[in-house]
Each structure stands twice: as C-alpha cells, then as structure tokens.
Design a protein around this motif. Structure first.
Motif, PDB file in Angstrom:
ATOM      1  N   ASN A 139     -58.121 -67.633 -43.332  1.00  0.00           N
ATOM      2  CA  ASN A 139     -58.401 -69.026 -43.690  1.00  0.00           C
ATOM      3  C   ASN A 139     -59.844 -69.169 -44.166  1.00  0.00           C
ATOM      4  O   ASN A 139     -60.782 -68.865 -43.422  1.00  0.00           O
ATOM      5  N   ILE A 140     -60.009 -69.640 -45.398  1.00  0.00           N
ATOM      6  CA  ILE A 140     -61.370 -69.819 -45.922  1.00  0.00           C
ATOM      7  C   ILE A 140     -61.851 -71.200 -45.483  1.00  0.00           C
ATOM      8  O   ILE A 140     -61.404 -72.228 -46.007  1.00  0.00           O
ATOM      9  N   LEU A 163     -61.537 -74.731 -39.054  1.00  0.00           N
ATOM     10  CA  LEU A 163     -62.071 -73.839 -38.011  1.00  0.00           C
ATOM     11  C   LEU A 163     -61.327 -74.059 -36.685  1.00  0.00           C
ATOM     12  O   LEU A 163     -60.911 -73.096 -36.028  1.00  0.00           O
ATOM     13  N   GLY A 164     -61.121 -75.317 -36.328  1.00  0.00           N
ATOM     14  CA  GLY A 164     -60.419 -75.630 -35.071  1.00  0.00           C
ATOM     15  C   GLY A 164     -58.986 -75.138 -35.096  1.00  0.00           C
ATOM     16  O   GLY A 164     -58.489 -74.566 -34.117  1.00  0.00           O
ATOM     17  N   PHE A 165     -58.324 -75.345 -36.230  1.00  0.00           N
ATOM     18  CA  PHE A 165     -56.936 -74.897 -36.384  1.00  0.00           C
ATOM     19  C   PHE A 165     -56.853 -73.379 -36.273  1.00  0.00           C
ATOM     20  O   PHE A 165     -56.046 -72.821 -35.529  1.00  0.00           O
ATOM     21  N   THR A 184     -58.197 -64.403 -39.340  1.00  0.00           N
ATOM     22  CA  THR A 184     -59.623 -64.326 -39.676  1.00  0.00           C
ATOM     23  C   THR A 184     -60.060 -65.644 -40.300  1.00  0.00           C
ATOM     24  O   THR A 184     -59.415 -66.142 -41.233  1.00  0.00           O
ATOM     25  N   THR A 185     -61.137 -66.213 -39.787  1.00  0.00           N
ATOM     26  CA  THR A 185     -61.697 -67.442 -40.353  1.00  0.00           C
ATOM     27  C   THR A 185     -62.985 -67.084 -41.082  1.00  0.00           C
ATOM     28  O   THR A 185     -63.819 -66.359 -40.544  1.00  0.00           O
ATOM     29  N   GLY A 224     -60.127 -56.430 -38.844  1.00  0.00           N
ATOM     30  CA  GLY A 224     -59.473 -57.367 -37.928  1.00  0.00           C
ATOM     31  C   GLY A 224     -60.444 -58.333 -37.263  1.00  0.00           C
ATOM     32  O   GLY A 224     -60.176 -58.840 -36.161  1.00  0.00           O
ATOM     33  N   GLU A 225     -61.571 -58.613 -37.936  1.00  0.00           N
ATOM     34  CA  GLU A 225     -62.562 -59.522 -37.332  1.00  0.00           C
ATOM     35  C   GLU A 225     -62.038 -60.954 -37.294  1.00  0.00           C
ATOM     36  O   GLU A 225     -61.405 -61.419 -38.237  1.00  0.00           O
ATOM     37  N   ALA A 226     -62.332 -61.654 -36.198  1.00  0.00           N
ATOM     38  CA  ALA A 226     -61.879 -63.042 -36.075  1.00  0.00           C
ATOM     39  C   ALA A 226     -62.698 -63.971 -36.966  1.00  0.00           C
ATOM     40  O   ALA A 226     -62.186 -64.984 -37.455  1.00  0.00           O
ATOM     41  N   MET A 227     -63.983 -63.634 -37.165  1.00  0.00           N
ATOM     42  CA  MET A 227     -64.871 -64.501 -37.954  1.00  0.00           C
ATOM     43  C   MET A 227     -65.608 -63.669 -38.982  1.00  0.00           C
ATOM     44  O   MET A 227     -66.100 -62.589 -38.664  1.00  0.00           O
TER      45      MET A 227
END
Ligand code: NAP
Length: 268
Positions: A139-140, A163-165, A184-185, A224-227
């Motif tokens: 998600n960008i 970001l919250g979603f 990933t955000t 696989g980074e979350a951010m």
C-alpha cells in the motif's frame, strides 16, 4: 534468480510516475505485470516498457474510484490473466489549496481514490493473495500519514487512513495465523513525479527521485518489510512527535518548513 521472477503483480495507477517505473523495474526482474490505468494509452505504453525490459505485461483499464466495478474487474483479471501474487495499491490524487477554496467534491474524491479504492482493491484481491504461495499487499501511503499537512488536509487524511488500515490488516493476518501474506506500507516524502510540483521540501527531507523510491520499495517488498519509509527521517517522526509537547512539535513543523511546504503546490 530474482525474487520477482515469474510473480504476477498488479499495479493500480500505473500509467505514470512511481507506478509506471515500478512496472518497468518489475519487468526487468522477470515479473508478469498487470499494468492498470484509467486511460488506455498510458496503460499500453507502460505495458510495452515492461515487455521491452524483459517481463510479461498486460494492460487493463481500471478506475479505483469506481468501487462497485472492482469485483467485476477482479473477475476480468482472473479470466484474462489469472490470480495475482502481489497487489500494489499505488493510484492516488492530491488537490492542494486553502481548505474552503478547494471544491468539496475534490476533497471527497481524494478519499474515494486514495483510501476507499485502496481498501476495495485489497478486499477484492485478498483471496488471490491468500491462495498464492507467497502473497503480498503493498500500500502506497505517504510521509504525510505521520504529520498534519496544511494546504493538503484531505490528502493527509486519506494517507493517515491508509496507514491505519494497512497496519491493522497486517496485524490481523498475523493474529489469524496467515503467514503467507505480507503487508508492506510505503511512506515516502515528496518525490519528483509532478504530483507535488511547486512544493517546498522541508528541512532534512529533500525532494526524492522516483528511481530511489522505487528501488527502496522493491527491496523492502523482497525482504518482507512492514514499512518502507524515505528519507530515513520519516522513521523518526513518531518518536519526535511523541517526545515533544504538541506546541513544541508545532514549532518544529513550522520552522522546518513542513507546515508551509504545500502552500505553493501547483502539481497535478
Ligand atoms: N509524488 C510524491 O511526492 C508522493 C509522495 C508520497 C506518496 N505518493 C503516492 O505515490 C503514489 C503514486 O504517485 P506519483 O507520485 O507516481 O504521482 P502520479 O504520477 O500522479 O501517479 C498517480 C497515478 O494514479 C492514477 N490515478 C489517479 N486517480 C486514479 C483512479 N481513480 N483510478 C486509477 N488510477 C488513478 C493517475 O492516473 P491518471 O493519469 O489517470 O490521473 C496516476 O497514474 C500515489 O498514491 C501518491 O499519493 C507520492
């Protein structure tokens, strides 16, 4: 072999900017890219760039703001191409200006495309990602998901929501024991794609190049980074905001030029 080799990746808003460059770079890494855009010509042009780079490309029309059409679009993807491994929710719009001078329709459209469209696409394709050996939702969002953005309040609102979603869904999948779908955000500051022409970049946050951001996204997704945050200072915003009383943070935002960065916006 590249991590992306043979993976089927769908990108929204891929007719220009980051989306187009991600498509091309994924093609170079051997991915099969579903290039989606609102208009046929940009979708087909980018599809050709994917193929010239060595990947397989498909050009499909998609307006992510047309929420009711998204399930039928997913069916079209399945019948024409097949289920996807990676969904990159990239489409976005911004309408800068003094809040009450910008049409309400434009404010609402920002949320419709940047937030609701992204959620509807994630919902429609979650079954694909769960069925994949390794599914990935990208998600960008934006650095403005962490800060208030005067002259861009509904853009910031739309990205705070993303970001919250995104973070909630990532944690929910983990709690439900679904370990084959990563989320990933992406939170970059200003990038020179034209979307934010005219803005004045704040201190410690120079205008980024699309190339740098795309490399960072593709590396982060592979790991696989979350951010994925660019530049590095974005990672510290929460810490700085949390440590300071609000009036001091407001002063930091003002003196760094963050609070007025959008004042001269004249992008698309
Ligand atoms: N540029 C920055 O400084 C920056 C910083 C942080 C985050 N971002 C985010 O990065 C993403 C890509 O932006 P960009 O910088 O590459 O700008 P861009 O070149 O303007 O790309 C945005 C893309 O989204 C498409 N789009 C807009 N509304 C759509 C809709 N209803 N359905 C489908 N596609 C739609 C646009 O297509 P049309 O040509 O049809 O309008 C365009 O191709 C956006 O989510 C943006 O918010 C950008």
């Amino acid at each position: 072999m590249s991590y992306y080799q043979g993976k089927r990746v769908l990108i929204t808003g891929a007719g220009s900017g980051l989306g187009a460059l991600m498509a091309e770079q994924l093609g170079r890494r051997g991915a099969e890219v579903i290039v989606t855009a609102r208009r046929r010509k940009p979708a087909e042009d980018v599809c050709r760039r994917v193929q010239a780079a060595g990947g397989r490309g498909h050009a499909l029309l998609l307006d992510v703001g047309d929420l009711d059409a998204i399930p039928a679009f997913r069916d079209e993807v399945h019948s024409r191409v097949g289920p996807v491994d990676i969904l990159i929710n990239n489409a976005g719009v911004v309408f800068g200006g003094e809040f009450e001078q910008v049409d309400l329709a434009q404010h609402l459209n920002t949320l419709q495309i940047n937030t609701l469209g992204l959620i509807a696409m994630s919902h429609a394709f979650m079954g694909d990602l769960r069925d994949a050996t390794q599914g990935h939702l990208v998600n960008i969002a934006s650095a403005s998901a962490y800060v208030g953005l005067p002259w861009g309040s509904t853009y910031a609102a739309s990205k705070w929501a993303v970001l919250g979603f995104s973070e909630s869904l990532r944690l929910e999948l983990r709690e439900r024991g679904i370990d084959n779908v990563a989320v990933t955000t992406v939170c970059p500051s200003y990038i020179s794609t034209g979307m934010f022409d005219g803005v004045r970049s704040p201190l410690l946050s120079p205008m980024l190049t699309p190339d740098k951001v795309v490399k960072s996204i593709l590396r982060g997704v592979k790991r696989g980074e979350a951010m994925v945050s660019e530049p590095a200072i974005v990672k510290s915003i929460d810490l700085i905001k949390g440590a300071l009383p609000l009036r001091l943070w407001d002063e930091v935002a003002r003196r760094s030029g963050l609070s007025t960065s959008m004042k001269h916006w004249q992008g698309k």
